[in-house]
Design a protein around this motif. Structure first.
Motif, short mmCIF file in Angstrom:
data_model
loop_
_atom_site.label_atom_id
_atom_site.label_comp_id
_atom_site.label_asym_id
_atom_site.label_seq_id
_atom_site.Cartn_x
_atom_site.Cartn_y
_atom_site.Cartn_z
N GLU A 120 10.37 2.94 1.77
CA GLU A 120 9.27 3.39 0.92
C GLU A 120 8.16 4.07 1.72
O GLU A 120 7.50 4.99 1.23
N THR A 121 7.95 3.65 2.96
CA THR A 121 6.96 4.31 3.81
C THR A 121 7.40 5.73 4.15
O THR A 121 6.59 6.66 4.17
N PHE A 122 8.68 5.91 4.37
CA PHE A 122 9.23 7.24 4.63
C PHE A 122 9.01 8.16 3.42
O PHE A 122 8.57 9.31 3.55
N VAL A 123 9.30 7.64 2.22
CA VAL A 123 9.12 8.43 1.00
C VAL A 123 7.65 8.81 0.82
O VAL A 123 7.33 9.92 0.41
N LEU A 124 6.74 7.89 1.12
CA LEU A 124 5.31 8.18 1.01
C LEU A 124 4.91 9.37 1.87
O LEU A 124 4.20 10.27 1.42
N ALA A 125 5.36 9.39 3.12
CA ALA A 125 4.99 10.47 4.03
C ALA A 125 5.44 11.83 3.50
O ALA A 125 4.67 12.81 3.51
N VAL A 126 6.66 11.90 2.99
CA VAL A 126 7.18 13.16 2.47
C VAL A 126 6.46 13.56 1.19
O VAL A 126 6.12 14.74 0.99
N ALA A 127 6.19 12.60 0.31
CA ALA A 127 5.51 12.90 -0.96
C ALA A 127 4.10 13.43 -0.70
O ALA A 127 3.65 14.37 -1.36
N PHE A 128 3.40 12.83 0.25
CA PHE A 128 2.05 13.29 0.58
C PHE A 128 2.07 14.73 1.08
O PHE A 128 1.27 15.57 0.65
N TYR A 129 2.98 15.03 1.97
CA TYR A 129 3.09 16.39 2.51
C TYR A 129 3.37 17.39 1.39
O TYR A 129 2.74 18.46 1.31
N PHE A 130 4.30 17.03 0.51
CA PHE A 130 4.69 17.94 -0.58
C PHE A 130 3.52 18.17 -1.54
O PHE A 130 3.23 19.31 -1.92
N LEU A 131 2.84 17.08 -1.93
CA LEU A 131 1.74 17.20 -2.88
C LEU A 131 0.59 18.02 -2.31
O LEU A 131 -0.04 18.81 -3.02
N VAL B 237 0.83 -1.21 0.00
CA VAL B 237 0.00 0.00 0.00
C VAL B 237 0.86 1.25 0.00
O VAL B 237 0.64 2.18 -0.80
N SER B 238 1.85 1.31 0.89
CA SER B 238 2.72 2.49 0.91
C SER B 238 3.51 2.61 -0.38
O SER B 238 3.75 3.70 -0.88
N ARG B 239 3.91 1.45 -0.96
CA ARG B 239 4.64 1.44 -2.23
C ARG B 239 3.77 2.03 -3.35
O ARG B 239 4.22 2.86 -4.15
N ALA B 240 2.52 1.60 -3.41
CA ALA B 240 1.62 2.06 -4.46
C ALA B 240 1.34 3.56 -4.33
O ALA B 240 1.35 4.29 -5.32
N LEU B 241 1.08 4.01 -3.11
CA LEU B 241 0.76 5.43 -2.91
C LEU B 241 1.96 6.33 -3.19
O LEU B 241 1.82 7.40 -3.80
N HIS B 242 3.15 5.90 -2.78
CA HIS B 242 4.29 6.79 -3.00
C HIS B 242 4.64 6.87 -4.49
O HIS B 242 5.03 7.93 -4.99
N HIS B 243 4.43 5.77 -5.23
CA HIS B 243 4.63 5.84 -6.68
C HIS B 243 3.58 6.73 -7.34
O HIS B 243 3.88 7.52 -8.24
N THR C 299 10.31 17.96 -11.40
CA THR C 299 11.05 16.71 -11.21
C THR C 299 12.09 16.81 -10.10
O THR C 299 12.57 15.78 -9.63
N LYS C 300 12.43 18.03 -9.69
CA LYS C 300 13.42 18.18 -8.61
C LYS C 300 12.92 17.55 -7.32
O LYS C 300 13.67 16.89 -6.61
N ALA C 301 11.64 17.77 -7.02
CA ALA C 301 11.09 17.22 -5.78
C ALA C 301 11.11 15.70 -5.80
O ALA C 301 11.46 15.06 -4.80
N VAL C 302 10.73 15.12 -6.92
CA VAL C 302 10.70 13.66 -7.02
C VAL C 302 12.11 13.09 -6.93
O VAL C 302 12.34 12.06 -6.30
N SER C 303 13.05 13.77 -7.56
CA SER C 303 14.43 13.33 -7.48
C SER C 303 14.93 13.32 -6.05
O SER C 303 15.60 12.38 -5.60
N THR C 304 14.58 14.35 -5.30
CA THR C 304 14.98 14.43 -3.90
C THR C 304 14.39 13.28 -3.09
O THR C 304 15.06 12.68 -2.24
N LEU C 305 13.12 12.95 -3.37
CA LEU C 305 12.47 11.84 -2.69
C LEU C 305 13.17 10.52 -3.00
O LEU C 305 13.39 9.69 -2.10
N MET C 306 13.52 10.31 -4.26
CA MET C 306 14.20 9.07 -4.65
C MET C 306 15.55 8.93 -3.96
O MET C 306 15.91 7.85 -3.47
#
Length: 446
Positions: free
Chosen positions: A203-214, A141-147, A159-166
């Motif tokens: 991947e769960t960590f990346v999801l949390a940051v991506a959600f906040y940013f979006l 679930v966290s993998r799907a949402l962060h992608h 793309t800078k934000a996504v690169s930072t997350l990766m």
């Protein structure tokens, strides 16, 4: 966010692609890091990782197919200047992605043993494969949402934000891998299970940051009541692109699984070699991949703005770049293939097969990217079935038959030659097909 339809074509694509270089490197390093640390556990563990690769790819393409569908629809709305529509679709896409991921996790957990037995895993390799996947599925679930969130952020052009997350996710994974695999700094020694758990946590960590940013930066998450009618309407738009994209994308890991099955007939060392080579060659695609990641949102926004001249220019430039870069990287790989192989295995049989694989297939890298760019262009102009047909031609019509007959006639090297022929022929078809479809769509509007 509509800058993708206004600024000059190649500087715009370059501005999107360059930041993604670090992110793409990190994405590939993610897989290589797991593989390298697991390789320290021995050939059986390395073979187990190779058996998981097609399944991980399969589920990854399901997730990315939905993400691409959402990103394409959102980018199209942004190109038309419809911010509220884009936010609504993004929120509904999160609902859809979570539900699909949960179903995949349950099915996966119930089918681990029979599935990998059919793929050819046995004995200790099968046990290690089960241990890895039993943990890996808990992160679906966290993998799907962060992608999903990362794809939509790319759709805005940032793309800078996504690169930072990766990069952040990869760094965290690199830290956690040795701790959990080998039991460092007070952690229990978990072996191959530690690699899976490190992936889930990262991947769960990346999801949390991506959600906040979006949510905070682009305001594309709506915390309001959502009517069933609007949710269904959004899902229909996403799935119009997402289902064909997912189904066609699934063919890539399925064909990889079939090829692994064919290769398994030549022994455990051959399976390990092909698995490692597949991860190494990801670096050959790293720079072209950054351009590819920029193509879908660029084409989608310009399709929304009806700028077909910009789409054509981007398509031609990207494909020429892919060919040129492909030949350069092939020349480099001819010199470094053996040292690279030695980093991942001390078994001379594994290294020799790995080197043979790279020596043959590297000349098709540029052609593979041309074909991939053709499918990206089709997706961006809302022609998912055309994209699907291109992938069907590559995998079902070309790759599997050529790998099978190549193995029968020339052994394991025949499988590799089949891959090279597949890349060249499918690229030529992709160039011709995209040109005809763009002509037809342009005439429809003008």
């Amino acid at each position: 966010m509509a800058v993708l339809v206004k600024d000059r074509v190649f500087p715009t694509i370059a501005r999107m692609a360059v930041p993604m270089l670090a992110g793409t490197f990190a994405m590939n390093a993610y897989n290589l890091t797991d593989t390298w640390f697991v390789s320290r556990l021995g050939t059986n563990a390395l073979a187990a990782m190779s058996f998981t690769f097609p399944v991980v790819m399969l589920l990854g393409f399901v997730i990315r197919g939905l993400g691409t569908g959402a990103m394409t629809v959102v980018a199209h709305a942004l190109g038309r200047g419809k911010q509220q529509t884009a936010a609504r679709i993004t929120t509904h896409a999160a609902f859809l992605s979570s539900g699909v991921a949960l179903c995949l996790a349950v099915i996966g957990l119930l089918s681990i043993r029979p599935l990998f037995i059919r793929l050819g895993a046995a004995g200790e390799v099968l046990v290690l494969t089960q241990q890895y996947m039993a943990i890996w599925y808990w992160g679906m679930v966290s993998r799907a949402l962060h992608h999903m969130f990362a794809e939509i952020i790319i759709g805005t052009g940032n793309t800078k934000a996504v690169s930072t997350l990766m990069v952040g996710g990869t760094v965290l994974n690199c830290i956690l891998d040795p701790m959990m695999i080998f039991g460092l700094w007070g952690f229990p020694k978990m072996g191959i299970q530690g690699a899976a758990l490190a992936t889930v946590i990262s991947e769960t960590f990346v999801l949390a940051v991506a959600f906040y940013f979006l949510h905070k930066r682009y305001h594309l998450i709506l915390f309001i009541a959502h009517s069933r009618r609007r949710i269904v309407a959004s899902w229909r738009k996403i799935l119009h692109i997402g289902i064909p994209t997912t189904l066609s994308s699934i063919l890539t890991p399925l064909s990889a699984a079939i090829v692994i099955k064919i290769v398994s007939g030549f022994g455990k060392a051959a399976v390990a070699a092909v698995g490692v080579a597949g991860r190494i060659e990801m670096f050959a695609f790293m720079i072209p991949m950054t351009v590819g990641l920029s193509l879908v949102p660029f084409v989608a926004q310009n399709y929304g703005a009806r700028r077909f001249d910009r789409i054509r220019l981007a398509r031609r430039g990207a494909m020429l770049f892919a060919l040129g870069f492909g030949f350069v990287i092939a020349g480099v790989f001819l010199f470094i293939a053996r040292p690279l192989g030695g980093l991942f295995s001390s078994d001379p049989v594994v290294v020799n097969i790995l080197v043979r694989y790279i020596y043959i297939t590297c000349f098709g890298y540029g052609f593979l990217e041309v074909h991939r760019y053709a499918t990206f262009c089709m997706t961006g102009i809302h022609q998912p079935m055309s994209s699907a047909f291109l992938i069907i031609i590559r995998t079902i019509v070309l790759m599997i038959p050529l790998a099978y007959f190549g193995a029968k006639l020339f052994g394991v090297s025949g499988v590799f030659w089949g891959r090279l022929i597949t890349d060249v022929v499918s690229a030529a078809i992709g160039v011709m097909w995209t040109g005809k479809v763009l002509d037809r769509i342009k005439h429809r509007f003008y």
